[in-house]
Design an enzyme around this catalytic site. Structure first.
Site: not given
Length: 518
Positions: A246, A276, A314, A332, A352, A355
């Site tokens: 998107n 870095h 998103g 998101a 993390k 489910r």
């Protein structure tokens, strides 16, 4: 790698060649949901070629990893007409470890040692074949292997063994560098020109798609890239079929970014292959010469892999070296700092698993025939996981409590034990409950910590307790397990010191009052 695994790497002895039969079987990639084949599969002609009469050909070469007197992994090469064959001068490589010793860096170390050995023997390169879905693909890319051939399911990869690598090759293999090679600079300049057309709203869609084909390493059928797209090299990006990228997507592709089929990437998602050094002394170059053509700072880049059927929400940020497994969903705004397994929902900063979307294991009652596997899991978990909260002497004493099979038979006679098994039918955890509501055991394999196994097992044993008509569960838990049980509604009743074998260990008596659900 866990510091308790003090392994050594050495050549395979002639009396150990029979072990390669086991390691060849372990090297077979078995996709999720597929029943593992019988061990006789290695007798098929196309597999037998890897190990038959090994050591009798002048090009045969093998290194093994040994831990506590046991060979736990092997890497071997021979020139043969196998899946990874490229020519009659290039050895083909095979590698595998027993499941409980994977994800500890042992495989990478075996590979590095073998590549160095082949270079000393005068071989210019080494090849291998790997299925695209295999997690090992990422390791091979990090070690500098390049894809030279691709089928629908497999990559054939080659690595030059010569130590004289270009700066670009060193960079793609994950080393720190502070110079941009001419071919990289040319890529960047060309990509900027392509991006101006890709992001121009006046560019017709057909022409735009043609530019994407030229700019990217690959873009599959029915896939699309939204506007305001930003990337660095372009040719390092590989996109599968029916994948939607998107608007406002950033892909800093200093290393490879591989996105599978049917992947949905929401707006404002960012991919960063570069990083870095944390310490500024290593990050910046001392006595930098502005006329040298070098950069005054050092960068390293690691590949990113997004497997098939993933949905990325998103505003998510995906960092260097990350793999997101098949079918997973990223919430998101997440920051993905470590790889995410397949078929789960993962959210947060750091991201993390919250489910599982598809069971990664099955649960069944345990019997006496399971005792050897219970013993092994019990010992491994204590020595690798509980070492975080107990001394080496304490965990070794505690682990020795599981050495007697008769003790396990007694426990099985007084408690109902259940075990969790992965797709390959290896035990990854077990727990227990008795008719008085006492939960005696909860042990999860070190490689399956934090993946929902304990939660699933606890749900099952609590269900068993309700069937026994008990109203309260009691258990004794370690310092390590206490936070988990507290999150699941258990409260501390007492702190005590109990005897393991010879030593006393601190643990907690905890309880939970059950609700009336069935």
């Amino acid at each position: 790698m866990n510091k308790s695994i003090n392994y050594t790497i050495r050549p395979l002895r002639t009396d150990e060649t029979c072990l390669l039969r086991d390691f060849l079987y372990e090297a077979i990639y078995i996709p999720q949901g597929i029943e593992p084949p019988s061990r006789e599969v290695v007798d098929l002609p196309e597999l037998k070629v890897y190990i038959e009469d090994f050591g009798k050909k002048k090009d045969d070469c093998c290194l093994v990893a040994e831990y506590n007197g046991k060979v736990i992994g092997a890497v071997w090469t021979r020139i043969m007409n196998d899946y990874g064959h490229v020519d009659d001068k290039t050895p083909s490589l095979s590698i595998s470890l027993y499941p409980e010793y994977r994800s500890k860096g042992i495989g990478s170390r075996l590979m590095i040692e073998m590549i160095e050995l082949l270079a000393r023997k005068g071989y210019n390169r080494v090849s291998l074949s790997v299925q695209k879905a295999n997690y090992a693909t990422n390791m091979y890319l990090k070690l500098g292997f390049k894809i030279v051939k691709e089928t629908a399911e497999e990559f054939v990869m080659v690595k030059e063994t010569s130590s004289k690598k270009s700066n670009y090759q060193r960079f793609l293999s994950g080393e720190y560098c502070n110079r941009l090679d001419p071919e990289v600079l040319e890529m960047i300049v060309q990509t900027r020109e392509y991006l101006s057309a890709v992001n121009d709203l006046k560019t017709p869609e057909k022409e735009r798609q043609e530019v994407l084909v030229k700019m990217l390493g690959k873009i599959g059928r029915f896939s699309s890239v939204g506007h305001n797209f930003t990337c660095q090299c372009g040719k390092h990006i590989f996109i599968g079929e029916k994948t939607i990228i998107n608007n406002n997507c950033t892909m800093m592709d200093e290393n490879h970014i591989r996105i599978g089929n049917r992947v949905l990437v929401a707006p404002n998602v960012q991919f960063y292959t570069a990083s870095h050094a944390v310490n500024f002394e290593n990050r910046f170059v001392d006595d930098w010469d502005e006329n040298s053509g070098d950069l005054f700072f050092r960068t390293r880049a690691l590949p990113i892999t997004i497997e098939d059927n993933v949905w990325i929400g998103g505003g998510s940020i995906i960092l260097a070296g990350v793999t997101i497994g098949k079918g997973s969903v990223i919430g998101a705004g997440s920051v993905i700092t470590k790889s995410i397994p397949a078929h789960c929902v993962a959210v947060g900063n750091p991201c993390k698993v919250i489910r599982w979307l598809k069971p990664k294991y099955k649960i069944r009652p345990l019997e006496e025939r399971d005792i050897p596997e219970m013993q092994e899991l019990f010992r491994s978990t204590i020595l690798n996981i509980n070492i975080k909260h107990y001394t080496q002497e304490e965990v070794e004493d505690w682990a020795s409590c599981g050495d007697c099979p008769e003790r396990w038979k007694e426990l099985l006679s007084h408690n109902q034990y259940i075990g969790a098994f992965n797709e390959a039918n290896f035990m990854i955890g077990f727990s227990s409950m008795n008719k008085e509501g006492y939960l005696h055991s909860m042990f999860i394999h070190k490689d399956w910590q934090g993946k929902g196994v304990a939660t699933w097992l606890l749900s099952e044993v609590e269900h068993m307790a309700r069937q026994y008509k008990v109203t309260e569960i009691t258990t004794e838990v370690s310092l390590t397990a206490k936070p988990f049980f507290e999150k699941k509604g258990y409260e501390v009743v007492n702190i005590q010191e109990c005897r393991a074998n010879k030593l006393g260990l601190t643990n907690f008596v905890m309880r939970k009052v059950l609700d009336r659900q069935t």
